[in-house]
Scaffold this motif. Structure first.
Motif, PDB file in Angstrom:
ATOM      1  N   GLU A  55     -37.947  34.576  39.093  1.00 34.69           N
ATOM      2  CA  GLU A  55     -37.288  35.679  39.785  1.00 34.69           C
ATOM      3  C   GLU A  55     -38.034  36.071  41.071  1.00 34.69           C
ATOM      4  N   GLY A  83     -39.200  35.621  34.503  1.00 31.05           N
ATOM      5  CA  GLY A  83     -39.863  36.619  35.349  1.00 31.05           C
ATOM      6  C   GLY A  83     -40.592  35.947  36.503  1.00 31.05           C
ATOM      7  N   ASP A 115     -40.796  33.680  29.383  1.00 30.00           N
ATOM      8  CA  ASP A 115     -41.609  34.248  30.485  1.00 30.00           C
ATOM      9  C   ASP A 115     -41.339  33.540  31.818  1.00 30.00           C
TER      10      ASP A 115
END
Ligand code: UTP
Length: 300
Positions: free
Chosen positions: A226, A223, A220
């Motif tokens: 990013e 994400g 996780d």
């Protein structure tokens, strides 16, 4: 030094070793040589880190490399010509040492096109890591321990099912140099983090527990990284991503057992060289003798 063999079932399959930084603190040595390839006695820092990963049962080592740093990848490849020359000259011992490095593990690599920060370096490994927990081991941070540092963290990760960072106490005068975490100790050495901040200004650190270069993280984190804006120093900081992870699903710290050397810092690098040389029976005697002499000569 022979290739390490994992002692038990692997807890973690993959690790990412960020090693794409510019190493500016070691210029001019790092103008043409990666900081991670500078030797501790006769072995590059990076090799010790890969050995720790292999000892922990990790099978997929993902190296984040950068422009001009290809020698890191070559180091873990077969050196066909050099090996043939050593064989022809009857240098069996040297041949075996070299072969052990390339036999140790297959190193996969990804280029970080620009050194935009540690968080960005980790994000570059997303495609190779996929959707499973993974370790992060900084390419210039050494942990000397019978029980591999990354394995200690992997055990905590599996027990609590939360991301884990390695923690170490540092003097108050040094907290501004590290990511700093604070929280409540929930088991021996295990801290439930409630705050984590990158390089806090002097006098504002929430504790003196510094995050050092070992992490076990859920996928996780990709994400989160990013979408993360740059932080301290204009870099995409892993610590900022960890702060978000902590809020979303909790984050642990673990006071690892072992000696840590920051080989990316000059004093840390020199200490690592002396400590590892003192472990070699053939170097220990002459080195101690010389150290004794210079200490005596330095005394007023
Ligand atoms: P450091 O901050 O110690 O490395 O990052 P650096 O930037 O190369 O060092 P100095 O301050 O200029 O001397 C810790 C690890 O993370 C990697 C580095 O290569 C080092 O092994 N790193 C850092 C990356 O892979 N990419 C980055 O953008 C930054």
């Amino acid at each position: 030094m022979s290739a390490p063999t994992p002692k038990t079932e692997p807890l973690l399959r993959k690790c990412v070793i960020p090693a794409a930084g510019l190493g500016t603190r070691f210029l001019p040595a790092t103008k043409a040589i990666p900081k991670e390839m500078l030797p501790i006695v006769d072995t590059p820092t990076l090799q010790y880190i890969v050995q720790e990963a292999v000892s922990a049962g990790i099978t997929d080592v993902i190296l984040i490399s950068g422009r001009g740093k290809e020698s890191m990848i070559d180091h873990f490849d077969l050196a066909v010509e050099l090996e043939a020359t050593l064989k022809a000259r009857g240098k069996e011992e040297e041949f075996r040492k070299l072969r052990a490095i390339s036999d140790m593990v297959t190193v996969l690599s990804v280029r970080q096109k620009e050194p935009l920060g540690l968080g960005h370096a980790v994000l570059c490994a997303r495609g190779l890591v996929g959707n499973e927990p993974f370790g992060v081991m900084l390419g210039d941070d050494m942990i000397d321990s019978e029980d591999p540092g990354i394995r200690q963290l992997a055990r905590v990760f599996h027990q609590y099912k939360q991301g884990v960072v390695a923690l170490m106490e540092v003097p108050d005068s040094e907290t501004h140099l590290y990511g700093i975490a604070a929280g409540k100790e929930i088991a021996d050495g295990v801290i439930q983090i409630d705050r984590i901040v990158e390089k806090p200004k002097r006098g504002t650190a929430p504790s003196n527990l510094a995050v050092i270069g070992r992490y076990v993280l859920p996928p996780d984190i990709f994400g989160i990284l990013e979408n993360q804006p740059p932080g301290v120093g204009g870099e995409i900081q892993l610590t900022d991503g960890l702060a978000t992870l902590q809020k979303q699903q909790g984050l642990l710290g673990y006071r690892f057992k072992g000696l840590r050397y920051d080989a990316g810092d000059k004093v840390g690098y020199l200490k690592a060289n002396i400590a590892y040389a003192l472990k070699r029976p053939e170097l220990r005697g002459p080195l101690l003798e010389w150290l004794g002499e210079i200490v005596k000569a330095e005394k007023p």
